[in-house]
Design a protein around this motif. Structure first.
Motif, PDB file in Angstrom:
ATOM      1  N   MET A 106       0.866  -1.178   0.000  1.00  0.00           N
ATOM      2  CA  MET A 106       0.000   0.000   0.000  1.00  0.00           C
ATOM      3  C   MET A 106       0.897   1.220   0.000  1.00  0.00           C
ATOM      4  SD  MET A 106      -2.974   1.319   0.069  1.00  0.00           S
ATOM      5  CE  MET A 106      -2.891   3.071  -0.310  1.00  0.00           C
ATOM      6  N   LEU A 107       0.691   2.126  -0.973  1.00  0.00           N
ATOM      7  CA  LEU A 107       1.557   3.295  -1.098  1.00  0.00           C
ATOM      8  C   LEU A 107       0.900   4.571  -0.573  1.00  0.00           C
ATOM      9  CD1 LEU A 107       2.932   1.308  -3.097  1.00  0.00           C
ATOM     10  CD2 LEU A 107       3.325   3.258  -4.597  1.00  0.00           C
ATOM     11  N   PHE A 108       1.571   5.222   0.373  1.00  0.00           N
ATOM     12  CA  PHE A 108       1.222   6.595   0.749  1.00  0.00           C
ATOM     13  C   PHE A 108       2.416   7.451   0.352  1.00  0.00           C
ATOM     14  CE2 PHE A 108      -1.351   3.994   3.554  1.00  0.00           C
ATOM     15  CZ  PHE A 108      -2.584   4.619   3.477  1.00  0.00           C
ATOM     16  N   VAL A 109       2.610   7.590  -0.944  1.00  0.00           N
ATOM     17  CA  VAL A 109       3.788   8.248  -1.496  1.00  0.00           C
ATOM     18  C   VAL A 109       3.287   9.395  -2.372  1.00  0.00           C
ATOM     19  CG1 VAL A 109       5.719   7.885  -3.090  1.00  0.00           C
ATOM     20  CG2 VAL A 109       5.121   6.096  -1.449  1.00  0.00           C
ATOM     21  N   PRO A 110       3.929  10.568  -2.313  1.00  0.00           N
ATOM     22  CA  PRO A 110       3.468  11.691  -3.142  1.00  0.00           C
ATOM     23  C   PRO A 110       3.485  11.325  -4.632  1.00  0.00           C
ATOM     24  CG  PRO A 110       5.129  12.413  -1.565  1.00  0.00           C
ATOM     25  CD  PRO A 110       5.094  10.928  -1.498  1.00  0.00           C
ATOM     26  N   ILE A 115      -0.604  -4.039  -5.721  1.00  0.00           N
ATOM     27  CA  ILE A 115      -0.179  -2.719  -5.257  1.00  0.00           C
ATOM     28  C   ILE A 115      -1.367  -1.775  -5.309  1.00  0.00           C
ATOM     29  CG2 ILE A 115       1.342  -0.747  -5.808  1.00  0.00           C
ATOM     30  CD1 ILE A 115       3.222  -2.934  -7.123  1.00  0.00           C
ATOM     31  N   CYS A 116      -1.465  -0.918  -4.291  1.00  0.00           N
ATOM     32  CA  CYS A 116      -2.523   0.089  -4.296  1.00  0.00           C
ATOM     33  C   CYS A 116      -1.897   1.445  -3.983  1.00  0.00           C
ATOM     34  CB  CYS A 116      -3.590  -0.255  -3.259  1.00  0.00           C
ATOM     35  SG  CYS A 116      -4.926   0.946  -3.155  1.00  0.00           S
ATOM     36  N   THR A 117      -2.229   2.462  -4.769  1.00  0.00           N
ATOM     37  CA  THR A 117      -1.722   3.806  -4.494  1.00  0.00           C
ATOM     38  C   THR A 117      -2.863   4.811  -4.456  1.00  0.00           C
ATOM     39  OG1 THR A 117      -0.435   5.672  -5.362  1.00  0.00           O
ATOM     40  CG2 THR A 117      -1.125   4.041  -6.959  1.00  0.00           C
ATOM     41  N   ILE A 118      -2.876   5.642  -3.406  1.00  0.00           N
ATOM     42  CA  ILE A 118      -3.938   6.653  -3.312  1.00  0.00           C
ATOM     43  C   ILE A 118      -3.513   7.967  -3.963  1.00  0.00           C
ATOM     44  CG2 ILE A 118      -4.939   5.770  -1.168  1.00  0.00           C
ATOM     45  CD1 ILE A 118      -3.555   8.353   0.115  1.00  0.00           C
ATOM     46  N   ALA A 119      -2.241   8.075  -4.388  1.00  0.00           N
ATOM     47  CA  ALA A 119      -1.700   9.361  -4.842  1.00  0.00           C
ATOM     48  C   ALA A 119      -2.647  10.058  -5.817  1.00  0.00           C
ATOM     49  CB  ALA A 119      -0.343   9.156  -5.493  1.00  0.00           C
ATOM     50  N   ASN A 172      -5.389   8.178  -7.283  1.00  0.00           N
ATOM     51  CA  ASN A 172      -6.556   9.011  -7.112  1.00  0.00           C
ATOM     52  C   ASN A 172      -7.740   8.185  -6.651  1.00  0.00           C
ATOM     53  OD1 ASN A 172      -8.274  11.181  -7.114  1.00  0.00           O
ATOM     54  ND2 ASN A 172      -8.325  11.435  -9.339  1.00  0.00           N
ATOM     55  N   THR A 173      -7.499   7.326  -5.662  1.00  0.00           N
ATOM     56  CA  THR A 173      -8.567   6.476  -5.134  1.00  0.00           C
ATOM     57  C   THR A 173      -8.532   6.541  -3.620  1.00  0.00           C
ATOM     58  OG1 THR A 173      -9.340   4.199  -4.879  1.00  0.00           O
ATOM     59  CG2 THR A 173      -6.991   4.501  -5.201  1.00  0.00           C
ATOM     60  N   SER A 174      -9.641   6.141  -2.979  1.00  0.00           N
ATOM     61  CA  SER A 174      -9.591   6.029  -1.522  1.00  0.00           C
ATOM     62  C   SER A 174      -9.173   4.629  -1.103  1.00  0.00           C
ATOM     63  CB  SER A 174     -10.908   6.459  -0.889  1.00  0.00           C
ATOM     64  OG  SER A 174     -11.992   5.936  -1.589  1.00  0.00           O
ATOM     65  N   GLY A 175      -9.070   3.689  -2.052  1.00  0.00           N
ATOM     66  CA  GLY A 175      -8.487   2.402  -1.709  1.00  0.00           C
ATOM     67  C   GLY A 175      -9.416   1.213  -1.886  1.00  0.00           C
ATOM     68  N   ILE A 176      -9.163   0.196  -1.060  1.00  0.00           N
ATOM     69  CA  ILE A 176      -9.841  -1.097  -1.184  1.00  0.00           C
ATOM     70  C   ILE A 176     -10.259  -1.561   0.200  1.00  0.00           C
ATOM     71  CG2 ILE A 176      -9.535  -3.518  -1.883  1.00  0.00           C
ATOM     72  CD1 ILE A 176      -7.198  -2.527  -3.643  1.00  0.00           C
ATOM     73  N   ILE A 177     -11.463  -2.127   0.293  1.00  0.00           N
ATOM     74  CA  ILE A 177     -11.845  -2.729   1.571  1.00  0.00           C
ATOM     75  C   ILE A 177     -12.545  -4.061   1.321  1.00  0.00           C
ATOM     76  CG2 ILE A 177     -14.009  -1.381   1.679  1.00  0.00           C
ATOM     77  CD1 ILE A 177     -13.645  -1.421   4.776  1.00  0.00           C
ATOM     78  N   ILE A 183     -13.578  -1.959  -4.437  1.00  0.00           N
ATOM     79  CA  ILE A 183     -12.317  -1.502  -5.018  1.00  0.00           C
ATOM     80  C   ILE A 183     -12.513  -0.164  -5.706  1.00  0.00           C
ATOM     81  CG2 ILE A 183     -10.498  -1.996  -6.721  1.00  0.00           C
ATOM     82  CD1 ILE A 183     -10.684  -4.868  -6.080  1.00  0.00           C
ATOM     83  N   GLY A 184     -11.778   0.827  -5.250  1.00  0.00           N
ATOM     84  CA  GLY A 184     -11.782   2.121  -5.917  1.00  0.00           C
ATOM     85  C   GLY A 184     -10.680   2.114  -6.970  1.00  0.00           C
ATOM     86  N   VAL A 185     -11.061   2.033  -8.240  1.00  0.00           N
ATOM     87  CA  VAL A 185     -10.034   2.014  -9.288  1.00  0.00           C
ATOM     88  C   VAL A 185      -9.461   3.408  -9.495  1.00  0.00           C
ATOM     89  CG1 VAL A 185     -11.067   0.034 -10.469  1.00  0.00           C
ATOM     90  CG2 VAL A 185     -11.609   2.359 -11.257  1.00  0.00           C
ATOM     91  N   GLY A 186     -10.166   4.420  -8.971  1.00  0.00           N
ATOM     92  CA  GLY A 186      -9.629   5.776  -9.016  1.00  0.00           C
ATOM     93  C   GLY A 186     -10.177   6.594 -10.160  1.00  0.00           C
ATOM     94  N   GLY A 187      -9.958   7.892 -10.067  1.00  0.00           N
ATOM     95  CA  GLY A 187     -10.564   8.817 -11.015  1.00  0.00           C
ATOM     96  C   GLY A 187      -9.609   9.345 -12.072  1.00  0.00           C
TER      97      GLY A 187
END
Lengths: 373, 293
Positions: free
Chosen positions: B70-74, B93-97, B123-128, B179-183
């Protein structure tokens, strides 16, 4: 960020693509000198970001100095916010070609697009004779190969003498695409002059918004926006749109906002303005409402459902914004998410009714706008 | 069961010592996720809420085998961080960037495709996976949104997700995995690529997709259903049905998408494929009911 034609052409030249000779003017005083330098006949091209400039009458071919003055005056005075005109030499054209490099999200590649018949009818052609439009996908981690270019230019069915010069333009356009983190680099039309030289008749270059920090030479500028307020909002990174309806929207996130937009229309209402209240801007309620009040409206509708954007912080901000700006119109709130119970309490104490259902909130706002509530 | 991430998943967090990373890594753990290690170059030896920190993914996974990162990377550093995880053999791998440069996103997706990995975001809030594990910034504690059940959810949006998921719960259902695939215009993984996972998951009885105008991800879902890749009940909600015609991307955009991308077109394709399309969020629960009884 979409660049103006003159900016795109400056970049094209820097990357080795020939363009017509041109001079940019920002007022009538500079016109005569520009026309004298470029020579007659010449083309006056309004520098606006909208498409379909030709059809909208924003591009004029002029044959003498006097008609140049008349036409330029008209363009500067038009309703299309023309702040700049590119005075460009008229080119003698034998044919027009279409070339573009863009992104294919599915295969995650750069996509070259070419068609031997360029010009304004390219989209119609895409629908009626798609076989004439050639696409070639390029794995960006490997880069553009000679075979990619060959597949494109031979696929387009270009005459032998054009293969070499057009291939060079394709390579340079791809270079532009990668160097400028482009969403799109497009030349339509690419003129082929009567002596067989390709010249970029138009230029579209859209730099990816997330990559702007890599291109500080192209900052946001006032000319890109219809109004000063829109320009300021963009500089602050606050999404802001103006329409001409009744309901002013303070809403969070593209998905929720477009949904609320749909619900308002379904309920028979109309949107006056939209300001993003959420995401990175969730703490900026006072500024958000200030933008919101730039456009006349009959009701303000606030809809959010945040996680990181805490509901209590947003409710508190909204209460402060009301104190600061004292809006005359009623306010409907539907603020939910993290710490929502606290948010409801804050809103109630401020005399606002905290609604929790988006559809109900939209109906309430539309009813108020229509004088039914 | 669930897809992508579950109780057994061993997760590392890249960017764990940052403000966001530390805050959400703790939440991920509190919710039950097995966070086995964290990575921040230069910070090896520290720990974040009991999570041991390493200089690199390779050093972390040498001590703590992991299958998910899980990435919390700029956004500027996301491409490098994804490549680092891939290099260390991690395939989920999941990235919220929010703000990954477009050309970086293209390379990220391409790299993942070439080694059989799956990158979710940015650009997602992630996966649960409800009741099992969470990656990202999902408010699992809001019971009326994230109850455990049998509906899989795929979404392109953040705030709209809470809105629609609340309606799923109100309708008497809960979720398996969301799953948020992101915007972003080029997400690492597309809706249709997740369908086989939901199809194979016995606990998932139906899938809800939360879409938007633009792009072709919803049309691809319709195609996958027509092709028999996904056969379970499918309900869609999409925002932007009445949106004014927005920015156009020159002529190339229309050529690439072949005129697809409108909510009207997406709706027709999905209905043709046997899905049901909700006009408003509150219709999602009843439409699920019409399928599942």
């Amino acid at each position: 960020m979409k660049l103006f034609e003159y900016q795109a052409k400056n970049i094209f030249r820097e990357k080795g693509i020939t363009t017509p000779r041109g001079i940019l003017i920002r007022n009538m005083e500079d016109l005569d000198a520009a026309v004298a330098d470029i020579g007659l006949p010449c083309v006056l091209k309004s520098q606006v970001l909208r498409g379909g400039r030709g059809k909208a009458g924003l591009i004029r071919l002029v044959k003498d100095a006097e008609s140049a003055r008349n036409e330029a005056q008209e363009l500067f005075a038009s309703e299309h916010n023309v702040h700049m005109i590119l005075v460009e030499e008229a080119v003698s054209i034998a044919s027009e070609i279409y070339l573009a490099v863009t992104v294919d999200a599915v295969t995650s590649t750069a996509m070259l697009i070419g068609c031997a018949e360029g010009g304004v009818e390219i989209e119609k052609l895409a629908a009626t004779a798609p076989e004439k439009i050639v696409t070639v996908k390029v794995d960006m981690s490997h880069g553009l190969g000679g075979f990619h270019v060959n597949n494109l230019v031979y696929g387009m069915g270009l005459p032998t003498e054009l293969i070499k010069p057009v291939s060079a333009v394709v390579r340079n356009l791809y270079k532009t695409f990668t160097a400028y983190d482009a969403q799109l680099a497009e030349i339509n039309p690419l003129f082929i002059t009567t002596d067989g030289t390709p010249i970029a008749g138009d230029g579209k270059l859209i730099i990816d918004d997330n990559s702007e920090w890599r291109h500080p030479d192209y900052p946001l500028s006032r000319e890109q926006f219809d109004s000063q307020v829109e320009f300021e909002a963009a500089q602050e990174g606050i999404p802001y749109l103006v329409f001409d309806g009744d309901v002013a929207l303070m809403c969070a996130g593209a998905g929720l906002t477009t949904t609320v937009f749909d619900l308002i229309n379904d309920a028979g209402g109309t949107v006056a303005t939209y300001v993003e209240f959420g995401g990175a801007n969730y703490t900026k309620a006072v500024r958000t409402m200030e933008l919101c009040l730039e456009t006349p409206s009959k009701v303000i509708l606030v809809v959010t459902f945040g996680t990181i954007a805490r509901a209590d912080v947003m409710a508190q901000g909204l209460v402060e914004a009301i104190k600061t700006h004292k809006p005359q119109q009623p306010i409907v709130t539907c603020i939910r998410g993290t710490n929502e119970e606290e948010a409801f309490k804050i809103l109630r104490e401020a005399g606002l009714e905290p609604l929790t259902n988006t559809e109900e909130a939209v109906q309430r706002a539309v009813d108020i706008a229509a004088g039914r509530a | 069961m669930s897809i992508f991430v579950n109780k057994q998943s061993r997760v590392i967090v890249q960017g764990v010592t940052g403000k966001e990373g530390a805050f959400w890594a703790k939440h991920m753990k509190d919710m039950g996720t097995q966070v086995v290690a964290g990575v921040t170059p230069g910070k090896e030896g520290q720990n974040v809420d009991g999570i041991p920190v390493y200089h690199s993914v390779r050093r972390a996974t040498a001590e703590h085998p992991a299958d998910v990162s899980m990435l919390f990377v700029p956004p500027k550093f996301t491409k490098d961080a994804v490549f680092e995880a891939l290099d260390a053999g991690i395939r989920k791998i999941c990235t919220i960037a929010d703000g990954i440069p477009l050309h970086d996103a293209i390379e990220i997706r391409r790299a993942a495709m070439s080694c059989g990995a799956m990158v979710i975001g940015g650009n997602t809030s992630g996966i649960i996976s409800a009741g099992e594990a969470m990656l990202g910034t999902i408010p699992y504690w809001i019971e009326r949104v994230y109850r455990k059940g049998h509906v899989g959810v795929m979404t392109r949006s953040g705030s709209l997700t809470n809105e629609v998921t609340a309606e799923i719960v109100k309708g008497g259902f809960g979720i398996t995995t969301l799953i948020g695939v992101g915007g972003d215009p080029v997400p690492g993984t597309r809706f249709a690529e997740l369908l086989p996972l939901y199809e194979a998951d016995d606990d998932t009885h139906a899938v809800v997709i939360i879409g938007e105008l633009g792009g072709t991800m919803e049309e691809e879902v319709a195609e996958a259903r027509e092709a028999g890749i996904f056969t379970k009940p499918l309900v869609a909600f999409m925002g932007g049905r009445t949106a004014p015609e927005g920015k156009r991307m020159g002529h190339a955009g229309a050529i690439v998408t072949g005129g697809r991308g409108t909510v009207k077109g997406k709706t027709a394709a999905l209905i043709q494929a046997g899905a049901k399309v909700a006009k408003r969020p509150s219709e999602v629960g009843p439409l699920l009911r019409s399928f599942l009884g």
